[in-house]
Design a protein around this motif. Structure first.
Motif, PDB file in Angstrom:
ATOM      1  N   LYS A 113      46.558  45.923  36.623  1.00  0.00           N
ATOM      2  CA  LYS A 113      46.679  45.152  37.867  1.00  0.00           C
ATOM      3  C   LYS A 113      45.682  45.616  38.909  1.00  0.00           C
ATOM      4  O   LYS A 113      45.005  44.815  39.579  1.00  0.00           O
ATOM      5  CB  LYS A 113      48.102  45.284  38.383  1.00  0.00           C
ATOM      6  N   SER A 114      45.611  46.999  38.980  1.00  0.00           N
ATOM      7  CA  SER A 114      44.649  47.557  39.954  1.00  0.00           C
ATOM      8  C   SER A 114      43.236  47.176  39.588  1.00  0.00           C
ATOM      9  O   SER A 114      42.397  46.829  40.449  1.00  0.00           O
ATOM     10  CB  SER A 114      44.807  49.070  40.003  1.00  0.00           C
ATOM     11  N   ALA A 115      42.931  47.282  38.295  1.00  0.00           N
ATOM     12  CA  ALA A 115      41.581  46.925  37.856  1.00  0.00           C
ATOM     13  C   ALA A 115      41.298  45.459  38.151  1.00  0.00           C
ATOM     14  O   ALA A 115      40.166  45.086  38.535  1.00  0.00           O
ATOM     15  CB  ALA A 115      41.445  47.227  36.376  1.00  0.00           C
ATOM     16  N   GLN A 116      42.322  44.609  37.963  1.00  0.00           N
ATOM     17  CA  GLN A 116      42.153  43.174  38.250  1.00  0.00           C
ATOM     18  C   GLN A 116      41.863  42.949  39.724  1.00  0.00           C
ATOM     19  O   GLN A 116      40.983  42.147  40.113  1.00  0.00           O
ATOM     20  CB  GLN A 116      43.408  42.409  37.842  1.00  0.00           C
ATOM     21  N   GLU A 117      42.627  43.689  40.563  1.00  0.00           N
ATOM     22  CA  GLU A 117      42.400  43.564  42.005  1.00  0.00           C
ATOM     23  C   GLU A 117      41.009  44.035  42.394  1.00  0.00           C
ATOM     24  O   GLU A 117      40.314  43.417  43.223  1.00  0.00           O
ATOM     25  CB  GLU A 117      43.456  44.372  42.751  1.00  0.00           C
ATOM     26  N   ILE A 118      40.615  45.188  41.742  1.00  0.00           N
ATOM     27  CA  ILE A 118      39.263  45.704  42.028  1.00  0.00           C
ATOM     28  C   ILE A 118      38.226  44.672  41.619  1.00  0.00           C
ATOM     29  O   ILE A 118      37.235  44.418  42.328  1.00  0.00           O
ATOM     30  CB  ILE A 118      39.050  47.035  41.307  1.00  0.00           C
ATOM     31  N   GLN A 119      38.456  44.111  40.451  1.00  0.00           N
ATOM     32  CA  GLN A 119      37.488  43.128  39.951  1.00  0.00           C
ATOM     33  C   GLN A 119      37.406  41.923  40.874  1.00  0.00           C
ATOM     34  O   GLN A 119      36.310  41.415  41.162  1.00  0.00           O
ATOM     35  CB  GLN A 119      37.888  42.689  38.527  1.00  0.00           C
ATOM     36  N   GLU A 120      38.589  41.513  41.344  1.00  0.00           N
ATOM     37  CA  GLU A 120      38.581  40.374  42.273  1.00  0.00           C
ATOM     38  C   GLU A 120      37.856  40.728  43.571  1.00  0.00           C
ATOM     39  O   GLU A 120      37.063  39.936  44.112  1.00  0.00           O
ATOM     40  CB  GLU A 120      40.028  39.951  42.553  1.00  0.00           C
ATOM     41  N   LEU A 121      38.162  41.975  44.050  1.00  0.00           N
ATOM     42  CA  LEU A 121      37.492  42.421  45.281  1.00  0.00           C
ATOM     43  C   LEU A 121      35.984  42.514  45.087  1.00  0.00           C
ATOM     44  O   LEU A 121      35.174  42.126  45.968  1.00  0.00           O
ATOM     45  CB  LEU A 121      38.058  43.775  45.718  1.00  0.00           C
TER      46      LEU A 121
END
Length: 643
Positions: A520-528
């Motif tokens: 989830k964190s990686a997804q958020e980072i990727q989105e950011l």
């Protein structure tokens, strides 16, 4: 083999009965044999006692009397009255001798020609006898005269006998002449010499049988409590001198020398009588046809030192065996009856005991069969449980091997994730530094628009860096996806392991949760990052297109860079959290690996225990079978082999 098969087919109580009966029979026979032997010993002792009280005593008594009679005649011969040849004096002396001794019926003195000189004219009781008839005879042809005058004496110098001629017991014709009746007597004769040693005549003592009859009568009275005792005295020719048996003589206690009851039977022609005359001492058992009973015959030739053995007198004593051995026989019969009674009682006891033992063994065999069946069931159940446990342990061991391999793979992936997270953290930190530098540059744009071109170039670099972060974040997403897959596999394997995999299931679940958080964190980072890259690109395009309008949007860019800086800081914090979580995952996975190793060792021990339990269950079954076999053998022993 037939004998053994015969015993095998018999019941235990019958075996015990046979053994007991055989033992009792042997013991009874031994006891009876001992009793019979003891009876024989007692009979022999009774015979010895009988011989001692009769034969031996008579031997001594008659010998002593003979010794006295043998010496009396020599004492009479040296009397000085004979030298004087005074008939009256000699007659008085002879009467005195007859009265004193009481056994000399006639004391006769003749010259060397056999002519009568003198004799007693009275008997022992003082009554007159017919001595005139004695005086009218010549004795030169008499045996006693011839032998005494020629000094052919009955001698045994070894025992001190010399100087007297003995004439064996017989009906003396001299006594018959003087007394007018037949009297059994013996004679003792010797030569008479004067002081010069010249022969002047012969003197003879005609002693009646009382000198040995009295001894026989005395011994009879003291030796026999029963009247069936018979005592005989035989001479060298086998003729009866005395046959004293009151029971055979109308119970008369006085001796009748003419009682010849024995001559009317076959005794003197029998084998025992011949043995009596051929042997000196012995005893035997003889069936007396007259008495119709068995008698013991004991006999002995008189051989005392006070007797002359050459005379060969024999003492014979008989007594019925039922009297002599009566007590011994009664004791033997009583013992045999007692043994038979004890045998019957013991046999009954053996029967009762064998029945009791048989029932006791049967009850024990039933209990043993029951326990054997229970043990057999327990052994079967234990064997099945051991086989099931062994199979389960084998399956668990296989699952553990697979789980261990999966854990090792997860450990390797977690290590790679940790390295990537560490590298992402470094990149995030570098991005934060660059963002701060970008912010400073935006601050410088306020004062100088000429630096926008350089800032544009820096933004291009920043865009490249964001692209790199995007690519790294993709790697993290890939790791997270694989971690989730491994967590799922670990959960499946832990579920398959059952109780032993519960701890591992928790760890697998936590790993899955961490992987989800990381994803989830990686997804958020990727989105950011994607958003940042998009904004940077827009900024770059706007910067390129609207450099002239930079002043207007500088404030907007400043705010944007401020946002980027904040996002990068957030990204740095998230990446640090991912790094820390990955570190924790690494520690947890290592702990899981250690735990799995311990579980593997425990599983191996369980497998060894399962094998041991299986072996023990086989031994229990084997022992149960042995017990059942022993029980069957005991049952055969008790009941016998059923064909």
């Amino acid at each position: 083999m037939l004998h053994l098969n015969f015993l095998d087919n018999m019941k235990l109580k019958n075996k015990l009965l046979i053994v007991g009966a055989l033992g009792l029979t042997i013991l009874s026979l031994i006891t009876i044999i001992i009793a019979i032997n003891n009876s024989k010993i007692q009979n022999n002792l009774a015979v010895e006692k009988f011989e001692s009280s009769t034969i031996q005593s008579l031997d001594k008594a008659i010998s002593a009397q003979f010794y006295e009679r043998y010496g009396d005649i020599q004492a009479f011969a040296v009397n000085s009255v004979l030298q004087e040849k005074n008939i009256q004096n000699i007659t008085e002396v002879f009467n005195s001798y007859s009265s004193t001794y009481g056994i000399y019926d006639i004391i006769l003195f003749v010259d060397t020609k056999g002519n009568y000189i003198a004799s007693n004219n009275k008997n022992a009781s003082g009554s007159a006898i017919n001595s005139s008839k004695l005086a009218s005879k010549n004795y030169s042809q008499e045996e006693w005269f011839i032998n005494a005058l020629s000094e052919k004496y009955t001698e045994n110098k070894t025992n001190g006998f010399a100087g007297t001629y003995f004439e064996d017991a017989k009906i003396d014709p001299l006594i018959e002449v003087a007394y007018g009746k037949k009297i059994l007597s013996t004679s003792f004769s010797t030569v008479v010499k004067n002081k010069s040693g010249e022969k002047i005549g012969v003197i003879t003592n005609r002693a009646n049988a009382s000198w040995f009859n009295d001894e026989i009568q005395y011994i009879y009275e003291n030796a026999s409590k029963e009247k069936e005792l018979e005592i005989m005295l035989l001479n060298k020719k086998g003729e009866i001198i005395v046959d004293y048996s009151p029971s055979r003589n109308s119970n008369k206690l006085e001796i009748d020398p003419f009682f010849k009851a024995r001559q009317s039977n076959q005794f003197f022609n029998s084998t025992p009588f011949k043995e009596i005359m051929s042997n000196k001492t012995d005893s035997m058992i003889y069936f007396d046809n007259d008495l119709k009973s068995e008698i013991n015959i004991s006999y002995k030739q008189i051989s005392n030192k006070k007797f002359i053995p050459e005379i060969e007198w024999r003492i014979v004593a008989t007594i019925p065996t039922n009297i002599l051995f009566g007590v011994n026989k009664r004791n033997a019969y009583l013992l045999i009856i007692t043994v038979c009674f004890i045998f019957i009682l013991s046999l009954i006891s053996v029967i009762l005991f064998s029945n009791f033992i048989s029932k006791l063994f049967l009850n024990s065999v039933k209990e043993l069969n029951h326990e054997s069946g229970v043990m057999n069931q327990i052994g079967d159940s234990l064997k099945k449980s051991s086989q099931f446990l062994n199979k389960a342990v084998e399956e668990q061991a296989a699952s553990l091997h697979e789980s261990t391999a999966a854990i090792n793979e997860i450990t390797s992936m977690v290590n790679r994730t940790t390295e990537n997270a560490n590298e992402s953290t470094k990149i995030a930190k570098d991005s934060s530094v660059k963002a701060e530098q970008g912010q400073k540059i935006m601050n410088d744009l306020v004062s100088s628009m000429e630096a926008i071109q350089e800032s544009s170039a820096q933004l291009q670099d920043f865009s490249n860096m964001i692209a790199q972060i995007h690519s790294k974040t993709a790697v993290i997403n890939d790791i997270v996806a694989k971690t989730e897959l491994l967590s799922l596999n670990a959960s499946i394997e832990s579920a398959r392991a059952g109780e032993h995999g519960k701890g591992f299931a928790v760890v697998a679940e936590e790993v899955g949760n961490l992987a989800k958080i990381s994803g989830k964190s990686a997804q958020e980072i990727q989105e950011l990052i994607a958003s940042s890259q998009e904004q940077v690109n827009k900024i770059l395009n706007i910067t390129k297109e609207r450099i002239n309008e930079g002043k207007k949007v500088t404030s907007i860019a400043k705010e944007t860079f401020q946002t980027i800086n904040n996002n990068i800081q957030s990204l740095s914090m998230v990446m640090e959290q991912i790094f820390n979580a990955t570190k924790e995952q690494e520690i947890g996975v290592r702990q899981i690996s250690i735990t799995m190793g311990q579980i593997d060792k425990i599983t191996q021990k369980c497998q060894e225990s399962a094998n041991t339990s299986l072996e023990i269950s086989n031994n229990v079954i084997k022992q149960s079978q042995n017990i059942e076999s022993s029980s069957h053998k005991i049952e055969i022993l008790i009941k016998g082999k059923v064909s």
